[in-house]
Design a protein around this motif. Structure first.
Motif, PDB file in Angstrom:
ATOM      1  N   VAL A 289     -16.402  -2.393   4.007  1.00  0.00           N
ATOM      2  CA  VAL A 289     -15.116  -3.075   4.206  1.00  0.00           C
ATOM      3  C   VAL A 289     -14.442  -2.574   5.477  1.00  0.00           C
ATOM      4  O   VAL A 289     -13.885  -3.357   6.252  1.00  0.00           O
ATOM      5  N   ARG A 290     -14.509  -1.299   5.725  1.00  0.00           N
ATOM      6  CA  ARG A 290     -13.915  -0.760   6.955  1.00  0.00           C
ATOM      7  C   ARG A 290     -14.596  -1.351   8.185  1.00  0.00           C
ATOM      8  O   ARG A 290     -13.925  -1.709   9.177  1.00  0.00           O
ATOM      9  N   LYS A 291     -15.919  -1.480   8.143  1.00  0.00           N
ATOM     10  CA  LYS A 291     -16.636  -2.045   9.286  1.00  0.00           C
ATOM     11  C   LYS A 291     -16.340  -3.529   9.469  1.00  0.00           C
ATOM     12  O   LYS A 291     -16.303  -4.041  10.582  1.00  0.00           O
ATOM     13  N   THR A 292     -16.145  -4.231   8.352  1.00  0.00           N
ATOM     14  CA  THR A 292     -15.919  -5.684   8.410  1.00  0.00           C
ATOM     15  C   THR A 292     -14.503  -6.037   8.822  1.00  0.00           C
ATOM     16  O   THR A 292     -14.285  -6.921   9.658  1.00  0.00           O
ATOM     17  N   SER A 293     -13.524  -5.354   8.219  1.00  0.00           N
ATOM     18  CA  SER A 293     -12.133  -5.765   8.423  1.00  0.00           C
ATOM     19  C   SER A 293     -11.231  -4.676   8.990  1.00  0.00           C
ATOM     20  O   SER A 293     -10.070  -4.949   9.303  1.00  0.00           O
ATOM     21  N   GLY A 294     -11.739  -3.449   9.111  1.00  0.00           N
ATOM     22  CA  GLY A 294     -10.907  -2.362   9.606  1.00  0.00           C
ATOM     23  C   GLY A 294      -9.976  -1.779   8.561  1.00  0.00           C
ATOM     24  O   GLY A 294      -9.145  -0.922   8.863  1.00  0.00           O
ATOM     25  N   ILE A 295     -10.119  -2.228   7.316  1.00  0.00           N
ATOM     26  CA  ILE A 295      -9.251  -1.777   6.225  1.00  0.00           C
ATOM     27  C   ILE A 295      -9.905  -0.615   5.475  1.00  0.00           C
ATOM     28  O   ILE A 295     -11.087  -0.664   5.155  1.00  0.00           O
ATOM     29  N   THR A 296      -9.127   0.418   5.223  1.00  0.00           N
ATOM     30  CA  THR A 296      -9.608   1.548   4.419  1.00  0.00           C
ATOM     31  C   THR A 296      -9.145   1.352   2.981  1.00  0.00           C
ATOM     32  O   THR A 296      -7.964   1.511   2.674  1.00  0.00           O
ATOM     33  N   LEU A 297     -10.060   0.975   2.109  1.00  0.00           N
ATOM     34  CA  LEU A 297      -9.717   0.799   0.695  1.00  0.00           C
ATOM     35  C   LEU A 297      -9.489   2.155   0.041  1.00  0.00           C
ATOM     36  O   LEU A 297     -10.209   3.106   0.297  1.00  0.00           O
ATOM     37  N   GLU A 298      -8.484   2.221  -0.818  1.00  0.00           N
ATOM     38  CA  GLU A 298      -8.209   3.434  -1.575  1.00  0.00           C
ATOM     39  C   GLU A 298      -8.674   3.247  -3.009  1.00  0.00           C
ATOM     40  O   GLU A 298      -8.443   2.199  -3.620  1.00  0.00           O
ATOM     41  N   TRP A 299      -9.312   4.285  -3.544  1.00  0.00           N
ATOM     42  CA  TRP A 299      -9.768   4.229  -4.928  1.00  0.00           C
ATOM     43  C   TRP A 299      -8.583   4.077  -5.882  1.00  0.00           C
ATOM     44  O   TRP A 299      -7.565   4.750  -5.733  1.00  0.00           O
ATOM     45  N   GLU A 300      -8.709   3.188  -6.845  1.00  0.00           N
ATOM     46  CA  GLU A 300      -7.758   3.129  -7.952  1.00  0.00           C
ATOM     47  C   GLU A 300      -8.321   3.874  -9.159  1.00  0.00           C
ATOM     48  O   GLU A 300      -7.589   4.490  -9.915  1.00  0.00           O
ATOM     49  N   ILE A 301      -9.621   3.825  -9.328  1.00  0.00           N
ATOM     50  CA  ILE A 301     -10.282   4.587 -10.388  1.00  0.00           C
ATOM     51  C   ILE A 301     -10.174   6.076 -10.068  1.00  0.00           C
ATOM     52  O   ILE A 301     -10.378   6.498  -8.928  1.00  0.00           O
TER      53      ILE A 301
END
Length: 320
Positions: A289-301
């Motif tokens: 996701v970071r490579k595709t959109s530049g967004i760093t997803l944060e874990w919710e789990i």
């Protein structure tokens, strides 16, 4: 390798009047919805709030303490959890009851869904979102759980808790420090119960909202799988599932761990996945996701425990 027998005997000596249950080397795979994870060094189930206070005062300061709920939003690593894991029992901490025209109280072991049902029976609006959250009130308080446009912080009046020394605390809504999927309340506090408030409402309309929540959950989420709910928090301005999908990760597999085809922000254990498989999958998705959109997803789990030697998962795993 975790071996909790020595710690178990030490705790029994320190907390002679403890009325709950203490178990050494307790399998956390039986507790979590993912059905993975190594053992807890000691698993403790206090009988009630006073029993919890007694236990907390007896645990040496250097021994780590973790609290788990019903295991729906939890990934336990394969090496297990050192120290004491506290699991609050339904008998001692599972109450939910109306206490005034607009308020109800719920123990932190009470399932969110039961709080929604109690509010419906009391004619209190604004609790319908809990009907679709597969967790307990303790977790909802800790992470400001929300759905369908409502968050826990909108309903909380005060939260009762026990600290590491066994002391009792009552935190106001402001003192909980709520933000999106976050509370800044001290991690050393074990929540025991909370007072909630909501406006009076029409029972038929409340039931309609709850039915909508249930229908949505059953039609778009893999509720019959071994899963942990939403894997990643929604980034600002978009949805986590949209970014996961855009990165081509719908259905992505690592071993027997998979991002759901039905809802690609849900990880599922399709068979005999390990904690390593699931966390590796999650970090692989974050990297793509970071490579595709530049967004760093944060874990919710929530991911807790130790890795097995040679099976460590590094953040943003991509082969580097």
């Amino acid at each position: 390798m975790i071996d909790g027998e020595a710690l178990l005997e030490d705790l029994r000596g320190r907390a002679k009047n403890f009325r709950g249950r203490l178990s050494a080397n307790a399998g956390m795979d039986k507790v979590t919805w993912f059905r993975v994870g190594g053992p807890a060094e000691v698993l403790a189930m206090p009988a009630d709030e006073d029993d919890l206070g007694l236990l907390m005062a007896a645990i040496p300061a250097e021994v780590p303490v973790r609290v788990v709920g019903i295991g729906s939003n939890l990934l336990v690593r394969d090496g297990g959890i050192p120290g004491v894991v506290i699991r609050l029992s339904a008998k001692g901490f599972g109450m939910a009851e109306q206490v005034s025209e607009t308020r109800l109280i719920a123990g932190t072991a009470c399932p969110d869904k039961r709080v929604a049902a109690t509010a419906l029976q009391a004619g209190l609006d604004g609790f319908h979102f809990y009907h679709g959250i597969p967790g307990s009130i303790g977790g909802a308080l800790r992470m400001n759980a929300g759905a369908n446009g409502v968050e826990t912080r909108e309903r909380v009046v005060e939260v009762h808790a026990i600290d590491r020394r066994g002391g009792k605390h009552v935190l106001s809504n402001d003192e909980m420090g709520y933000a999106y999927r976050h509370s800044s309340a001290s991690e050393d506090l074990v929540f025991t119960r909370a007072l909630f408030e909501g406006p009076r409402g029409d029972a038929a309309e409340i039931q309609r909202k709850m039915d909508e929540v249930q229908h949505h959950r059953e039609t778009v989420q893999p509720v019959k799988e071994k899963t942990g709910g939403s894997t990643f928090k929604n980034p600002e301005g978009t949805s986590a599932w949209k970014e996961v999908d855009k990165a081509g990760c719908r259905g992505l597999k690592v071993g027997e761990a998979q991002m759901s085809e039905m809802h690609c922000n849900f990880m599922i254990n399709t068979g005999e996945a390990t904690g390593y498989d699931l966390e590796t999958l999650g970090e692989t998705v974050r990297d793509r996701v970071r490579k595709t959109s530049g967004i760093t997803l944060e874990w919710e789990i929530k991911r807790i425990g130790e890795f097995i030697d040679g099976r460590t998962v590094k953040p943003f795993l991509d082969g580097r």
